[in-house]
Design an enzyme around this catalytic site. Structure first.
Site, PDB file in Angstrom:
ATOM      1  N   LYS A 128      50.975 -54.074 -42.108  1.00  0.00           N
ATOM      2  CA  LYS A 128      52.435 -53.970 -42.086  1.00  0.00           C
ATOM      3  C   LYS A 128      53.064 -55.023 -42.988  1.00  0.00           C
ATOM      4  CE  LYS A 128      52.907 -51.577 -37.709  1.00  0.00           C
ATOM      5  NZ  LYS A 128      52.883 -51.740 -36.257  1.00  0.00           N
ATOM      6  N   LYS A 175      45.866 -41.429 -44.114  1.00  0.00           N
ATOM      7  CA  LYS A 175      46.046 -41.263 -42.677  1.00  0.00           C
ATOM      8  C   LYS A 175      47.484 -40.851 -42.379  1.00  0.00           C
ATOM      9  CE  LYS A 175      47.432 -44.183 -39.359  1.00  0.00           C
ATOM     10  NZ  LYS A 175      47.652 -44.245 -37.905  1.00  0.00           N
ATOM     11  N   LYS A 225      53.824 -42.201 -39.294  1.00  0.00           N
ATOM     12  CA  LYS A 225      55.292 -42.199 -39.445  1.00  0.00           C
ATOM     13  C   LYS A 225      55.692 -43.109 -40.589  1.00  0.00           C
ATOM     14  CE  LYS A 225      55.420 -42.111 -34.571  1.00  0.00           C
ATOM     15  NZ  LYS A 225      55.074 -43.202 -33.654  1.00  0.00           N
TER      16      LYS A 225
END
Ligand code: ADP
Ligand code: TRP
Length: 321
Positions: free
Chosen positions: A110, A189, A192
């Site tokens: 992230k 993958k 969202k």
């Protein structure tokens, strides 16, 4: 046997969520005491719109119930309705080495993608450990990306048990290898946060467009394709249609003669029909939101009965009570 899992209300749920986590979790509700929740505290590490969080949380409830979560069998609640979990997260955080969190892939991924590193994002796995340990969970059904977080949970539980005496049950992640990482429309993958999802309850026109837009290679329809099993549309077709149908398309692609357009058309139709019963159920539920809210309220009460007992045990073991 107690089974527990959670899902963040951070956006519309997709085929990766469904096949990787929701369907296995729904199947497990017949095999033990199932505890499933909407991880709205977790969503605060990446979503800063209150109205959106409220809407997403209700949407996740509708999606999960429509897909077959049975509130008579499974306990289903919203994480923040049990703020007890944040107290346990604090207690656990004092036993969590910084290095353990620094090694977490999801945090590293992230931040690498430019998400600013707030403390909540860093401490995310500790809250997840609290979710799992607060319910004496044995089995945690998740996709592959969450495996490390369950391992961190085990490390923290071992540390607590060594420090303050046996208190927590040791959880095991349960990952279905065949659907551990469902690919998105770009072949990465499905997630969202990658904008490559096929939503479970997507709009018909938009989803058709997304599926028809999957980029394939430039080989001609007549060319044999020995790598047919690697084809993205074939892989997705295997999820939403009976094995013989998917095998037939795979064989036709391998032999040559099947065009990518026809393959993608079939994928859309199968996807659309696969979720038709759930779509109807969802519309029914959406017309009765009071019922959905009542399910979550009663789930929170049932969850609290277990959580308060385990939290008391942890408080007592650590000298707080
Ligand atoms: P996302 O990556 O879309 O934000 P979440 O992190 O909210 O998804 O994941 C919710 C659950 O769904 C987790 O158990 C996760 O492992 C599973 N999951 C998410 N994406 C996939 C995927 N592409 N394949 C399999 N499981 C997935
Ligand atoms: N971190 C999980 C995800 O993003 C959601 C989650 C929060 C969870 N707490 C959990 C999953 C406890 C399993 C158990 O998918």
């Amino acid at each position: 046997m107690r089974i527990l899992s959670g899902i963040q209300p951070s956006g519309a749920l997709h085929l990766g969520n469904y096949f990787g986590m929701m369907r296995p979790a729904i199947e497990l509700q017949d095999q033990g005491e199932a505890f499933y929740f909407i991880a709205d505290y977790h969503s605060m590490t990446s979503l800063y719109d209150a109205a959106q969080r409220r809407k997403n949380s209700l949407d996740v409830a509708l999606d999960f119930l429509a897909c077959g979560l049975d509130p008579q069998k499974a306990v289903f609640w919203k994480q923040s309705d049990l703020p007890e979990v944040t107290e346990l997260a604090w207690i656990l955080s004092t036993l969590t080495p910084m290095g353990l969190l620094e090694r977490c892939h999801s945090y590293k991924d992230k931040t690498a993608r430019g998400i600013s590193a707030n403390h909540g994002l860093f401490a995310y796995p500790v809250l997840m450990a609290a979710d799992i340990l607060l319910f004496d969970s044995n089995i945690v059904p998740v996709g592959r990306d969450q495996k490390q977080h369950v391992e961190v949970t085990r490390d923290i539980a071992i540390k607590f048990n060594e420090t303050y005496g046996p208190t927590f049950v040791m959880p095991e992640p349960q990952i279905r290898e065949s659907v551990a990482a469902v690919p998105g429309v770009d072949g990465q993958k499905m997630s969202k946060s990658y904008g490559n999802t096929i939503e479970i309850f997507g709009d018909e026109k938009a989803t058709r467009k997304k599926i028809m837009g999957i980029v394939m290679d430039s080989r001609q329809p007549a060319d044999p394709k020995p790598d047919a099993d690697k084809n993205l549309a074939v892989q997705l077709l295997k999820l939403v249609s009976p094995c013989d149908v998917a095998a037939d398309y795979e064989n036709r692609l391998r032999a040559g003669g099947l065009g990518y357009g026809d393959l993608k058309k079939e994928l859309f139709e199968r996807y659309w029909n696969h979720f038709a019963p759930a779509r109807a159920k969802r519309a029914e539920l959406a017309a009765n939101l009071d019922h959905v809210r009542a399910v979550l309220r009663s789930g929170a009460d049932r969850a609290r009965a277990v959580a308060s007992r385990v939290l008391q045990k942890a408080r007592s073991a650590s000298g707080l009570a």
